[in-house]
Design a protein around this motif. Sequence first.
Motif, PDB file in Angstrom:
ATOM      1  N   ASN A  52       0.826  -1.207   0.000  1.00 28.80           N
ATOM      2  CA  ASN A  52       0.000   0.000   0.000  1.00 28.80           C
ATOM      3  C   ASN A  52       0.860   1.256   0.000  1.00 28.80           C
ATOM      4  O   ASN A  52       0.622   2.194  -0.776  1.00 28.80           O
ATOM      5  CB  ASN A  52      -0.920   0.001   1.229  1.00 28.80           C
ATOM      6  N   HIS A  53       1.862   1.296   0.859  1.00 25.95           N
ATOM      7  CA  HIS A  53       2.703   2.480   0.970  1.00 25.95           C
ATOM      8  C   HIS A  53       3.455   2.742  -0.328  1.00 25.95           C
ATOM      9  O   HIS A  53       3.542   3.894  -0.793  1.00 25.95           O
ATOM     10  CB  HIS A  53       3.683   2.302   2.132  1.00 25.95           C
ATOM     11  N   ALA A  54       3.988   1.684  -0.942  1.00 26.43           N
ATOM     12  CA  ALA A  54       4.725   1.844  -2.196  1.00 26.43           C
ATOM     13  C   ALA A  54       3.814   2.363  -3.304  1.00 26.43           C
ATOM     14  O   ALA A  54       4.213   3.225  -4.103  1.00 26.43           O
ATOM     15  CB  ALA A  54       5.353   0.515  -2.603  1.00 26.43           C
ATOM     16  N   ALA A  55       2.583   1.863  -3.361  1.00 19.51           N
ATOM     17  CA  ALA A  55       1.645   2.321  -4.387  1.00 19.51           C
ATOM     18  C   ALA A  55       1.313   3.800  -4.198  1.00 19.51           C
ATOM     19  O   ALA A  55       1.251   4.563  -5.170  1.00 19.51           O
ATOM     20  CB  ALA A  55       0.379   1.480  -4.346  1.00 19.51           C
ATOM     21  N   ALA A  56       1.113   4.214  -2.946  1.00 16.10           N
ATOM     22  CA  ALA A  56       0.810   5.620  -2.680  1.00 16.10           C
ATOM     23  C   ALA A  56       1.980   6.510  -3.079  1.00 16.10           C
ATOM     24  O   ALA A  56       1.782   7.600  -3.644  1.00 16.10           O
ATOM     25  CB  ALA A  56       0.470   5.810  -1.208  1.00 16.10           C
ATOM     26  N   ALA A 100      -7.290  -4.385 -10.496  1.00 19.54           N
ATOM     27  CA  ALA A 100      -6.016  -4.049 -11.122  1.00 19.54           C
ATOM     28  C   ALA A 100      -5.114  -5.274 -11.060  1.00 19.54           C
ATOM     29  O   ALA A 100      -4.744  -5.710  -9.965  1.00 19.54           O
ATOM     30  CB  ALA A 100      -5.368  -2.866 -10.415  1.00 19.54           C
ATOM     31  N   PRO A 101      -4.749  -5.862 -12.192  1.00 23.08           N
ATOM     32  CA  PRO A 101      -3.927  -7.084 -12.171  1.00 23.08           C
ATOM     33  C   PRO A 101      -2.445  -6.773 -12.022  1.00 23.08           C
ATOM     34  O   PRO A 101      -1.960  -5.753 -12.523  1.00 23.08           O
ATOM     35  CB  PRO A 101      -4.205  -7.695 -13.556  1.00 23.08           C
ATOM     36  N   ALA A 155      -1.952  -0.797 -12.167  1.00 18.19           N
ATOM     37  CA  ALA A 155      -2.228  -1.305 -13.511  1.00 18.19           C
ATOM     38  C   ALA A 155      -3.636  -0.897 -13.943  1.00 18.19           C
ATOM     39  O   ALA A 155      -4.496  -0.549 -13.124  1.00 18.19           O
ATOM     40  CB  ALA A 155      -2.102  -2.822 -13.535  1.00 18.19           C
ATOM     41  N   THR A 156      -3.873  -0.934 -15.247  1.00 14.32           N
ATOM     42  CA  THR A 156      -5.206  -0.636 -15.775  1.00 14.32           C
ATOM     43  C   THR A 156      -6.183  -1.698 -15.292  1.00 14.32           C
ATOM     44  O   THR A 156      -5.975  -2.890 -15.519  1.00 14.32           O
ATOM     45  CB  THR A 156      -5.188  -0.609 -17.309  1.00 14.32           C
ATOM     46  N   ILE A 195     -11.119   1.047  -6.988  1.00 17.17           N
ATOM     47  CA  ILE A 195     -10.381   0.037  -7.744  1.00 17.17           C
ATOM     48  C   ILE A 195      -9.759  -0.920  -6.726  1.00 17.17           C
ATOM     49  O   ILE A 195      -9.241  -0.490  -5.692  1.00 17.17           O
ATOM     50  CB  ILE A 195      -9.297   0.691  -8.613  1.00 17.17           C
ATOM     51  N   TYR A 196      -9.813  -2.211  -7.017  1.00 15.24           N
ATOM     52  CA  TYR A 196      -9.265  -3.225  -6.114  1.00 15.24           C
ATOM     53  C   TYR A 196      -7.985  -3.821  -6.685  1.00 15.24           C
ATOM     54  O   TYR A 196      -7.820  -3.942  -7.906  1.00 15.24           O
ATOM     55  CB  TYR A 196     -10.283  -4.346  -5.878  1.00 15.24           C
TER      56      TYR A 196
END
Length: 306
Positions: free
Chosen positions: A31-35, A178-179, A184-185, A252-253
């Motif tokens: 989660n932190h890296a995505a943010a 999101a795969p 990701a799209t 989005i999941y």
Amino acid sequence: MTLNSSSFTCRFAPSPNGPLHLGHAYSALVNHAAAEMASGRFLLRMEDIDTTRCRPEFETGIAQDLAWLGILPSEPPRRQSQHFDDYEAALQRLDALGLLYASFESRAEIARAVLAQEAGGGAWPRDPDGAPLYPFSRESVPDGVRHRRKLAGEPYVLRLDMERACDLAGQPLSWQEAPGTALATPQRVPADPARWGDVVLARKDVPASYHLAVVVDDQLQAITHVIRGRDLFAATEIHRLLQTLLGLPEPIYHHHALVLDADRRKLSKSTGAASLAALRAAGASPDEVKALIDRGLEQAQPTPST
């Protein structure tokens, strides 16, 4: 209604009923890296709705673990125990739609009914987590009788009338997944919440189940991306149904891989998975913890065929 992905917000939502383990650490790190990659917000939510098991010392330990890993939330945590009114408001909206009913059977009574059904021939249907579906029906007891029993103080749970809920929501339902990575799209995944039967949304002594609380909390925290483990993939069917019924935004999941132990079992507090606090006390560094996570993720990969 879909949330604007340009205002990226995700959350790490542990229950402070025990110390964090490697599986929790991995979810928080993802989660932190995505943010950070999205220049968005990383929030912390304390899922302490079960006030009998959640304790302040565990919340303190969670904050210490995240700080040690270098993962700092964008703002102070949201605590479910401070927002019971929000869950009650959602329940009232569902009740006004005629979708809730009280059931009074104990776990033992439900188990006996399932066994009796199976003794009559054939396996009783299970939900995606393997639990038997509720073996009774709303129509078996008049709503007026159920209401009087509630007022009399009998223990009960509030169930969602799944058939009526699906009819009202309309079909087909789906969610955005999101795969590969959270950024990701997304792709549409079909949802079939009916597979879960008449799920519990609250109990007499617990104001909301996980399913109800999580969709309310995600909306109130303006979560655009729900990043969590694969063990909750199928539960998203229920969450999309509740979001639709309550008119909540659709996030989005992204359901990430699970960290497994040497026996390829999901890490769990109940099975004594090593805590981050214990690893830290033994002298492990954050980098060594991340290496242990990588090892657990490798164990989660399918065994190559020979």
